[in-house]
Design a protein around this motif. Structure first.
Motif, PDB file in Angstrom:
ATOM      1  N   ASP A 432      19.709  37.031 -44.865  1.00 46.20           N
ATOM      2  CA  ASP A 432      21.011  37.699 -44.926  1.00 46.20           C
ATOM      3  C   ASP A 432      22.069  36.778 -45.549  1.00 46.20           C
ATOM      4  O   ASP A 432      22.834  37.197 -46.429  1.00 46.20           O
ATOM      5  CB  ASP A 432      21.456  38.117 -43.520  1.00 46.20           C
ATOM      6  N   TYR A 467      17.415  46.199 -46.633  1.00 46.18           N
ATOM      7  CA  TYR A 467      17.837  45.579 -47.884  1.00 46.18           C
ATOM      8  C   TYR A 467      17.723  46.452 -49.140  1.00 46.18           C
ATOM      9  O   TYR A 467      18.199  46.019 -50.203  1.00 46.18           O
ATOM     10  CB  TYR A 467      17.038  44.288 -48.116  1.00 46.18           C
ATOM     11  N   ASN A 470      21.057  47.117 -50.952  1.00 49.22           N
ATOM     12  CA  ASN A 470      21.609  45.874 -51.485  1.00 49.22           C
ATOM     13  C   ASN A 470      20.844  45.444 -52.737  1.00 49.22           C
ATOM     14  O   ASN A 470      21.447  45.031 -53.738  1.00 49.22           O
ATOM     15  CB  ASN A 470      21.526  44.792 -50.409  1.00 49.22           C
TER      16      ASN A 470
END
Length: 604
Positions: A432, A467, A470
């Protein structure tokens, strides 16, 4: 000095032998190579792809060998049968080659006769002999680039990353060195085995025994002669290349397009010259494997006038063949010298550049970002609490001194650890935090998803849930050595660019991956051509030395993963940003030893 003089006399004698029938030797060597590369290798490539497709096997790697054997028995049997066929073809090639040059030396060369003898020797092979030859070809691997060079045998390589791994610890390095010396010694002692079986029809056991007898106390002499031949013709080759390069330096001052035209001509001269030299060297080294007694009792069968007439016809045919090969290469030469290829993506391996920090840590990434890489390649593991940590190794001991695996600790526990490498220290970081820092600095990542048997069964789902948005938003990419990860990501989120990591180039895979991250030492031009045909990209890893960079740039891959980003930048600048044609010819010359193409080097 007397021994070296003897070696030079050996070279002089057999150069005269070569001159006497140069047309036949060149025709024979080039013809065999052309046949193997243009017909045999494509057939085996198609056969392998066909077997994999029918057996529903997407790829072949050491990571799935057991699965292929247990779940695809018919496909396994077919692949084993193909391996036996390849061994048979290599044996046939050597038989054809040795019989041919022996017959040419006796002035009774006949393709029909050589073919018949080679086929007869092949069908006489027993199953035990086939097993022997698999081991024999492994033993002569140290001579693959010298005496027994063949495009088929050249495909058998130990990947560089395995050698690097073995050399990392002195114990493994010592064992590897001892093993190599043993293999090298046995290769020298078995030097005459194949010629004795082929030329004098010895049985396998008799040929091995005879070879050991003939090579007794001859190992150093044989090595010295190989070295003298290599140095002698290496010097001739270097002088020839230097003259061509100096001429091209002058031609580069000509107005366009004459500078390009002369560069193409000079490149063709380099190819013909290197082919000619390589053929002579191969001929001389092969003569070393032929015991003198094989020529006894073999008179010339044809009248000298008939021989001279036939030699004249063969020489004309040889010149035509060389011209044909040169014409085939002209198109490639033009595109090599004239193309405006897009430079490959520059990918920093584990986020470092020449040891500027601890791999897979934010301080290292911060330093490397200053080099503006296209991607930073990094690794993630699942932790005990189903989070992801940036770490390459399956055990933390090497970097942190803690003998634990990521799956045994929570993310909080792991990120308290300090990693040490290259004289630097940095905290182990969560994915992260690493991802957030990269996004903040507009740095794209190539994320390697590493898996172990201890991971969650739904590790891919956990990864995508956290994720995928992202990754898509910031144009990151993913790759993995685990094909199940690749397959699941492409099935569940097709828009994510996913590359499958291949540690060895057995054959071109049949997968849905967007790209392949290929181990660089086994990557070749045929793999690149297949990738273009299948509209998939190729990233080469890990490319660190100057010679590796030259070769991979010449192959024109889509991306290069390296630990030495600044060195790669310098190479790319020299290679792509308006180089002179003399520079491009020099780049071509430096990769000739790595190429299997008949247009760049004769191999037999």
């Amino acid at each position: 000095m007397q021994q070296i003089r003897s070696d030079l006399q050996f070279i002089d004698h057999y150069i005269n032998v070569f001159k006497r029938s140069w047309g036949s030797y060149l025709f024979f060597f080039l013809g065999i190579n052309l046949f193997i590369e243009a017909i045999v290798i494509p057939i085996f490539t198609f056969l392998t792809s066909w077997i994999l497709k029918l057996s529903h096997i997407p790829y072949v790697s050491y990571t799935n060998i057991l699965e292929i054997i247990t779940h695809h028995p018919v496909g396994s049997f077919a692949l084993i049968l193909e391996l036996v066929l390849i061994v048979g073809v290599i044996f046939f090639q050597f038989t054809f080659l040795l019989t041919g040059i022996t017959n040419i030396s006796r002035d009774n060369f006949s393709l029909k006769e050589v073919w018949f003898i080679s086929w007869e020797r092949l069908i006489q092979l027993r199953p035990t002999s086939i097993l022997f030859f698999i081991g024999y070809f492994i033993l002569i691997m140290p001579f693959a680039n010298l005496i027994f060079k063949t495009p088929l045998l050249n495909k058998a390589k130990i990947p560089a990353f395995i050698v690097d791994f073995l050399l990392a610890k002195w114990q493994f390095a010592l064992l590897l060195a001892v093993a190599y010396l043993i293999v090298f010694y046995l290769g020298l002692r078995l030097l005459y085995t194949l010629p004795l079986m082929i030329i004098q029809n010895y049985h396998t056991r008799e040929a091995v025994s005879k070879s050991f007898k003939l090579t007794r106390h001859q190992n150093l002499a044989n090595l010295r002669r190989m070295a003298v031949i290599s140095i002698y013709f290496g010097a001739i080759t270097a002088v020839g290349y230097l003259l061509v390069l100096l001429l091209q330096v002058g031609f580069d001052k000509l107005p366009k397009p004459f500078d390009l035209i002369m560069a193409i001509i000079m490149l063709a001269i380099i190819q013909i010259f290197s082919t000619f030299i390589a053929t002579i060297v191969s001929f001389l080294l092969l003569q070393m494997t032929l015991p003198t007694e094989v020529f006894k009792g073999h008179p010339t069968f044809y009248h000298s006038n008939r021989i001279n007439q036939r030699k004249k016809k063969i020489r004309i045919t040889t010149v035509i063949l060389i011209g044909f090969i040169a014409l085939l290469s002209l198109t490639n030469d033009y595109f090599y010298l004239h193309s405006n290829n897009i430079p490959p993506l520059r990918i920093s391996h584990r986020g470092v550049d020449d040891g500027n920090g601890v791999q897979n840590t934010i301080p290292a990434m911060a330093a490397t970002i200053k080099e503006h890489p296209d991607f930073i390649e990094m690794d993630i593991h699942e932790t005990k609490d189903h989070q992801f940590v940036v770490m390459h190794d399956e055990n933390l001991k090497n970097l942190t001194g803690v003998n634990k695996a990521p799956y045994q600790l929570t993310l909080s526990q792991i990120t308290k650890l300090v990693a040490h490498e290259n004289g630097h220290a940095a905290h182990v970081v969560s994915f992260d935090d690493y991802l957030a820092y990269a996004n903040k600095h507009h740095q794209k990542l190539l994320i390697e998803v590493k898996t172990t048997p201890h991971d969650s069964k739904d590790v891919v789902d956990i990864f995508l849930k956290k994720y995928k948005k992202n990754i898509l938003k910031h144009h990151h990419e993913v790759h993995s050595l685990d094909y199940n990860v690749v397959k699941q990501i492409k099935a569940k989120t097709p828009k994510i660019f996913v590359s499958y990591i291949l540690p060895y180039n057995f054959t071109y895979p049949q997968t849905s991956a967007n790209a392949y991250s290929m181990e660089q030492s086994t990557l070749n031009d045929s793999f690149i051509v297949d990738s273009l045909f299948n509209q998939q990209k190729v990233y080469a890893w890990t490319v660190n030395t100057d010679s590796e960079m030259d070769r991979i740039l010449w192959l024109n891959t889509d991306g290069i993963i390296t630990d030495n980003l600044s060195a790669l930048d310098s190479k790319i600048n020299d290679f792509y940003h308006d180089p002179s044609y003399a520079d491009m010819l020099f780049n071509y010359i430096t990769v000739i030893p790595y190429s299997n193409s008949i247009t760049s080097e004769a191999s037999v």
